[in-house]
Scaffold this active site. Structure first.
Site, short mmCIF file in Angstrom:
data_model
loop_
_atom_site.label_atom_id
_atom_site.label_comp_id
_atom_site.label_asym_id
_atom_site.label_seq_id
_atom_site.Cartn_x
_atom_site.Cartn_y
_atom_site.Cartn_z
CG PHE A 49 -1.87 1.25 1.10
CD1 PHE A 49 -3.04 1.18 0.36
CD2 PHE A 49 -1.54 2.46 1.69
CE1 PHE A 49 -3.87 2.30 0.22
CE2 PHE A 49 -2.35 3.59 1.55
CZ PHE A 49 -3.52 3.49 0.82
CG ASP A 89 5.60 4.05 1.88
OD1 ASP A 89 5.56 4.81 2.87
OD2 ASP A 89 4.62 3.88 1.12
CE LYS A 124 -1.15 6.99 6.79
NZ LYS A 124 -0.81 5.89 5.91
#
Ligand SMILES: *Cc1c(COP(=O)(O)O)cnc(C)c1O
Length: 406
Positions: free
Chosen positions: A147, A232, A261
């Site tokens: 993802f 990531d 985030k």
């Protein structure tokens, strides 16, 4: 206490979202109006423990006073210049970000997906200009079950049918290999391979921890074949897994690091692609950018967000409490639990297929004041704000135990 009047308030919010919003999410039917630390309150006045923390965007907790203070101060002075001019927050933020992560340069964006897109552009351009890959032939290897966000390029290399269906045609130049399989990675690398992009733990994919040594072996392979290793760490970074970066578990230094985030402290979207000059110097004025990337409000918020993580010891806290919490979850005697896995306070509890999907368990937890969300059908993810205390985790444990033993 729940009465029909307050229920009607909740319903009216749910109805509006349903009538006027696109139906691209399937949230729990709880309407939150206030948050503080690890707690949130709904419009009916009920309190919940937030065990999701916006997929790790709230590592510092809701309304952290220092981050809110920094945002307020900055909002009174200057919020946006665009990159047509300099501002007095971006330079210090870039320096602090590079110091914390140990890289030479960073490129600031807003959402995680933009950070990923930036990393893709970095690695492709490096592949052509430094590695010498023939024009338009660069390949980037990614993993099954990845993802990395929701842009058309990114969903194009997803293995999730639902993420892709009817959004094509997709960007070429990506190749997928099984996650955690070093031989598959070795076989996929060729002279046109510019990069290998990987999540050190797959978050949305169900909190999948790769075999020990996988990242180190991938690092070795990438170094040997002049392939850029892109980590990531949008979800796993900044203390979530009990280390500064999840790559630190294997002492691996990627070539390109992506953060997002928690970089924005739960206040403002801030993301970055971070690398040494060998990679970042491929950029020239005009070839990449963002109107909001590196804006002074984002930079001020992110500076405070990083300070809180380091100075409040949230990394150590995540390591200690995470290990303890995971042990306690594993000790729960329940016919429904297949496995508990994760690192630090990034934990997945896998519900056995024979017990049905995870969603009803999340609904039962919600009724007991615990907000958690299923990912990938069978997995309940526990990823509370890293400011959580042992008492609050005890409270969560009692409810999880109650739900799993019925
Ligand atoms: C959340 C996430 C993204 C995308 O971030 P957005 O801010 O939602 O665009 C990318 N990669 C990983 C690993 C993530 O967890």
């Amino acid at each position: 206490m729940q009465d029909t009047a307050t229920q009607a308030i909740t319903s009216s919010y749910l109805d509006e979202a349903d009538r006027f919003g696109a139906h691209n999410y399937h949230p729990l039917p709880v309407v939150i109006e206030r948050g503080e630390g690890v707690w949130v309150w709904d419009v009916e006045g009920r309190r919940y423990l937030d065990m999701l923390s916006a997929y790790s965007a709230l590592n510092q907790g809701h309304l952290h006073p220092r981050i809110i203070g920094a945002a307020r101060d900055q909002m009174r002075r200057l919020t946006l210049t665009s990159r047509a001019f300099h501002n007095d927050q971006m330079g210090p933020f870039l320096r602090e970000l590079c110091e914390l992560t140990g890289f030479e340069r960073a490129l600031l964006m807003n959402t995680g997906a933009e950070g990923v897109e930036t990393a893709i552009k970095t690695v492709r351009k490096w592949g052509y200009q430094v590695k010498g890959i023939p024009a338009d032939k660069a390949e980037i290897i990614v993993c099954d079950n990845n993802f990395h966000g929701r842009t058309t390029t990114i969903v194009g290399f997803s293995s999730e049918f639902e993420y892709r269906r009817d959004f094509g045609p997709f960007t070429p130049g990506f190749r997928r290999v099984p996650y955690g399989d070093i031989d598959a990675l070795r076989d996929a690398i060729n002279e046109r391979t510019a990069g290998f992009m990987v999540e050190p733990i797959q978050g949305e994919g169900g909190v999948i921890v790769p075999p020990d040594g996988y990242l180190r072996d991938a690092r070795d392979l990438c170094s040997r074949h002049q392939v850029a290793l892109v980590a990531d760490e949008i979800q796993t970074g900044l203390g979530r897994t009990g280390r500064r970066l999840c790559c630190d578990w294997e002492d691996v230094r990627p070539d390109v690091l992506i953060l997002g985030k928690a970089l924005g402290g739960g206040v403002y979207p801030v993301s970055a692609a971070i690398a040494d000059s060998e990679f970042m110097d491929v950029f020239r004025p005009g070839d990449h950018g963002s109107t909001f990337g590196g804006n002074p409000l984002a930079a001020a918020v992110a500076r405070a967000s990083l300070e809180v993580i380091v100075e409040e010891g949230l990394i150590e806290r995540s390591a200690q409490l995470g290990e303890w919490f995971m042990q306690r979850l594993r000790a729960i005697d329940s016919p429904h639990v297949e496995e508990v896995r994760g690192r630090g306070l990034m934990i997945g509890l896998v519900i056995r297929k024979s017990s049905g999907p995870a969603r009803p368990f999340c609904e039962a937890l919600w009724h007991r004041g615990i907000l958690a969300k299923e990912t990938h059908q069978q997995v309940i993810r526990f990823a509370p704000p890293l400011v959580i205390g042992r008492d609050e985790l005890e409270e969560a444990l009692a409810q999880v135990e109650a739900v799993l033993s019925t």
